[in-house]
Design an enzyme around this catalytic site. Structure first.
Site, PDB file in Angstrom:
ATOM      1  N   ASP A 305     -12.775   4.788  14.107  1.00  0.00           N
ATOM      2  CA  ASP A 305     -13.787   5.740  13.663  1.00  0.00           C
ATOM      3  C   ASP A 305     -14.961   5.808  14.631  1.00  0.00           C
ATOM      4  O   ASP A 305     -15.898   6.570  14.417  1.00  0.00           O
ATOM      5  CB  ASP A 305     -14.291   5.357  12.266  1.00  0.00           C
ATOM      6  CG  ASP A 305     -14.087   6.475  11.265  1.00  0.00           C
ATOM      7  OD1 ASP A 305     -13.388   7.448  11.593  1.00  0.00           O
ATOM      8  OD2 ASP A 305     -14.637   6.383  10.140  1.00  0.00           O
ATOM      9  N   ASP A 449     -12.127  -0.507  -2.129  1.00  0.00           N
ATOM     10  CA  ASP A 449     -10.941  -1.322  -2.361  1.00  0.00           C
ATOM     11  C   ASP A 449     -10.738  -1.638  -3.844  1.00  0.00           C
ATOM     12  O   ASP A 449      -9.673  -1.374  -4.414  1.00  0.00           O
ATOM     13  CB  ASP A 449     -11.011  -2.613  -1.535  1.00  0.00           C
ATOM     14  CG  ASP A 449     -12.406  -3.215  -1.495  1.00  0.00           C
ATOM     15  OD1 ASP A 449     -13.229  -2.868  -2.367  1.00  0.00           O
ATOM     16  OD2 ASP A 449     -12.676  -4.039  -0.607  1.00  0.00           O
TER      17      ASP A 449
END
Length: 867
Positions: A305, A449
């Site tokens: 990224d 998550d």
């Protein structure tokens, strides 16, 4: 005998004189030792061990440098060793009595309760008379309902029955005796009974607090009293939920894969990165390429990224698929979701870019997904090969379980019992189809998550946790980084609680709701912990009753609640968390997570994703005063309360001494906890950006074609080895054999294959070497990672080999690290601050020197002082 004693006393006097001990101290100590010599027959064989190991049994005494109050210290330690931490002996009166009592208790309580357990499980269990009890299946339900009904009625009576203080003390004393006897038996039945007793005691305490101790007089009193009550109710709720979560943990083992590899699923390895250095990421990429899995079913993807050219170049050079995206929205979650659209593997394995998987990672995890198609997630523990801030700054690695052990190595087992394993963002395998079905990784919160695993469970999919460290990564580098990471976790978990509350909505079982809810509200501990750290001060300063009760009533209710909850948690957690460390960890975070979690409760969409820095270093040791400001503020408030409370005891004729003393003890406990928290803020010097990993691997070193030396690799990093030479060369020394800059070849055997690596000598000292490994090709790099970071069984749980902590050792450790924190602040403080802090340190150091020291009598090595 008397002449020998006189000679020993003369020798002591001579030694003390040489060491500059003053006359007053010598007179006090010589008088005491003379009295002991003439009172006890120390020359007898009975006292042989005590004479030879005096300074082991009495570590408070400085050899050759006595202090005026050393006789008092020796008496306190002697009483402690005799009656509390006595030398184990099967024939001692105390042990004979205790063992007899325990035997009766087992025969009359434990075995009958085990028989009752057989009613629930349908299994046959032996009872005291060695006869088998058979219970008809159709009667089980009735028996269970009757038993639960009677238990519920008994519980209500035990909680609500009003008792005078004398009877309350008798009741809690009996419960403590029963719990102590139960604690010695490591069975499922005794653990459940301990939990039941703890819940009764704690519920009775909360009932008493709500109904008897709130004084509605003025707004100030009501405010402080209700704040403390809310904090206690919160702690009580978390306690009950955690008991349920881990009362029966599942230790799941890997499930074998089919022998036919054609039946194995294809796997995409995702390695997301944003701003980490390439040197940090390389080991992960190389280990992922070398995973023991059919190559036609394995693809490794670098999800960058940061869109960095050097990353793209390196990935192409080693055969890793390099993925970037135009829009960098939703941080890590968006990065993974973008990669899902470009890949098609049956499974997705995700690793943080600093984690290095072992070669067997997929073979140890995927078996369950092949066996059960409903399992959408298999999670493994997060293990760190570098020291976390607590291990590094307190030098406790190997002696205390790591901060993350309780969750990753234990609580997750409890979650697995209830099919509520939480995805932790790394070191996990997820089935693609269910992941796409829920819309990919959750993007609404910064803890994507845990939110993702919640959604998978809502869809009816199962999850699994395998308690084997199959990958290892870098821990947070500093206390400030650790706090920033936990702030993100805390804010994200509270965001989930507001946006997608597990207690409501469809798809979850009741146990799953409890497990997820407990994980989320746990991060609300910031404000309650601050309240506990400041709660005694309103009474000490302003005579405000936060608990409206006499000192004896507070003692009769508060202390049993604390003792039973602590004892039961320690029985459950074993060697995964030691006494008082949970309080220290919460105290460190409390000030910093309070505001973010409260904001998340009110406005859950506020806040952004922050990346935890890895691979940094600091050139010198320094005390982080910025992080410590909150601790220092609360330290001075508590110390001021301590001084003012002592002043009131001596100079206020109307003071309630009992209540003041209880609050002063509370303040002293808070001061120790805050001191221990502050001790972590001294950041130790760390020059290496690549941590060394301790190990013990055999190897050989080729100095020339005809000369080889056997050696042991004692530690490794991503490009270096520490070596201990294990044999002499024809009896000669190693002096001059190795020179800085010398090139050698090192041979390492791994799974019956010998790998050769070129290396350069960086330093040599007697039988120790430091080597820099020269890795020129991709294959050499992969093989080096295979022999070091990715080697099977490389990583061990942080609690392996640790004995379960004792309460006395826990108290001693708390005091030691608490004082250590003040000493660190004192050494690094500005001059004015040093003057003020020295008063606190001197007072606490003197008090600590008078306390007994717990000893590991069983594990000590006997040594002869005369040698």
């Amino acid at each position: 005998m008397q002449s020998n004693a006189i000679n020993k006393l003369k020798k002591l006097n001579a030694l003390w004189t040489v060491n500059g001990v003053n006359l007053f101290t010598k007179v006090i100590n010589l008088t005491f030792f003379a009295f002991v010599y003439f009172l006890l027959p120390l020359e007898n064989e009975t006292y042989k061990d005590l004479r030879r190991n005096f300074y082991y049994y009495y570590p408070q005494i400085k050899k050759g440098r006595p202090r005026p109050l050393d006789p008092v210290r020796i008496i306190i330690q002697s009483v402690f060793l005799l009656f509390i931490k006595q030398i184990p002996s099967k024939t001692s009166t105390i042990n004979v009595f205790f063992n007899s009592l325990l035997k009766v208790f087992k025969n009359t309580v434990i075995k009958p309760l085990s028989a009752i357990t057989s009613v629930f499980t349908g299994k046959l269990t032996e009872v005291a008379d060695q006869k088998e009890t058979v219970v008809l299946k159709e009667s089980r339900k009735t028996v269970i309902l009757v038993f639960l009904g009677l238990s519920f009625v008994a519980s209500i009576l035990a909680v609500t029955q009003p008792l005078d203080v004398e009877y309350q003390l008798v009741f809690v004393a009996l419960m403590w005796i029963v719990a102590t006897l139960l604690k010695s038996e490591k069975t499922r039945v005794t653990l459940m009974l301990m939990i039941f007793i703890s819940i009764i005691i704690s519920t009775r305490y909360i009932y008493w607090r709500i109904t008897k101790t709130i004084l509605f007089t003025d707004p100030v009193t009501i405010t402080f009293a209700l704040l403390l009550l809310v904090a206690e109710v919160y702690a009580y709720a978390v306690l009950i939920l955690s008991y349920f979560q881990v009362c029966w943990v599942l230790d799941r083992k890997p499930y074998p894969l089919p022998e036919d590899t054609a039946l194995w699923p294809s796997v995409d390895i995702f390695i997301p990165s944003y701003n980490e250095p390439l040197d940090v990421v390389k080991p992960c990429l190389l280990a992922a390429l070398d995973l023991d899995w059919p190559k036609d079913k394995l693809k490794v993807h670098m999800l960058d990224d940061g869109s960095r050219a050097e990353f793209e170049k390196y990935c192409k050079s080693i055969g890793v698929n390099y993925i970037i995206r135009k829009e960098h929205n939703h941080a890590k979650a968006g990065n993974i979701n973008h990669a899902l659209t470009l890949t098609n593997g049956d499974l997705v394995a995700i690793f943080d870019c600093d984690h290095v998987p072992t070669r067997a990672f997929l073979q140890m995890t995927v078996g369950w997904m092949v066996h059960d198609e409903n399992i959408a997630l298999v999670q493994t523990p997060h293990h760190f090969y570098s020291d976390d801030p607590f291990e590094k700054n307190l030098s406790i690695k190997g002696s205390v379980p790591a901060e993350n052990s309780l969750f990753h190595d234990f609580i997750q087992k409890g979650n697995d019992t209830w099919n509520a394993t939480m995805f932790c963002g790394s070191c996990a395998v997820i089935r693609r189809k269910p992941l796409e079905e829920i819309g990919g990784i959750a993007v609404e919160t910064v803890t994507e998550d845990a939110h993702t695993s919640l959604r998978l469970n809502r869809k009816g999919y199962s999850s699994a946790f395998i308690s084997l460290p199959l990958a290892a990564g870098l821990a947070t580098e500093s206390l400030a980084d650790h706090i920033n990471q936990r702030i993100r976790w805390a804010r994200g978990m509270v965001q989930i609680f507001r946006i997608d509350n597990p207690l409501f909505g469809k798809g979850l079982t009741i146990p799953q709701r409890i497990c997820f809810a407990n994980a989320m509200i746990h991060f609300l501990h910031g404000l309650p912990r601050i309240i506990f750290l400041l709660a005694p001060l309103p009474f000490l300063f302003f005579n405000v009753y936060v608990i409206f009760a006499t000192g004896m009533m507070i003692f009769a209710y508060v202390l049993p609640h604390m003792i039973h909850s602590t004892m039961t948690n320690q029985q459950i957690q074993g060697n995964k968390r030691f006494y008082f460390w949970g309080v220290i960890y919460e105290t460190i975070l409390s000030w910093y997570i309070t505001v973010p979690t409260l904001i998340a409760l009110i406005s859950p969409k506020h806040g952004k994703f922050n990346v935890t820095a890895k691979g940094a270093s600091n050139e010198e040791t320094y005390f982080d005063w910025t992080v410590s400001k909150s601790y220092i503020f609360m330290i001075f408030l508590n110390f001021a309360g301590l001084i003012y409370g002592i002043y009131n005891i001596f100079f206020d004729p109307f003071s309630q001494v009992g209540v003041i003393v209880i609050n002063l003890l509370w303040v002293c406990y808070n001061l120790l906890v805050l001191g221990a928290a502050s001790a972590v803020a001294l950041e130790r010097r760390q020059v290496r950006t690549s941590p060394r990993v301790s190990c013990e691997m055999e190897c050989t070193i080729d100095i020339s074609k005809f000369q080889k030396i056997n050696a042991i690799i004692t530690d490794f990093s991503k490009d270096g080895l520490g070596i201990k030479l294990s044999e002499k060369i024809e009896g000669s020394s190693y002096q001059g054999l190795f020179k800085d800059g010398q090139l050698v070849v090192i041979n390492i055997e791994n799974n019956s294959v010998i790998y050769k690596f070129n290396a350069e000598v960086k330093f040599s000292n007697q039988n120790k070497l430091g080597l820099a490994v020269k890795l020129d090709t991709l294959q050499e790099n992969i093989e080096y990672i295979r022999c070091t970071f990715a080697c099977a069984d490389r990583w061990a749980h942080s609690f392996e080999g640790l004995k379960q902590d004792t309460l006395f050792h826990g108290i001693h450790t708390l005091v030691k690290f608490g004082l250590n924190g003040y000493i660190k602040m004192l050494k690094n403080a500005p001059f004015v601050f040093k003057q003020l802090l020295w008063i606190v340190v001197s007072t606490l150091l003197f008090t600590f020197s008078m306390l007994p020291v717990p000893l590991d009598i069983n594990g000590k090595k006997i040594f002869d002082k005369r040698k």
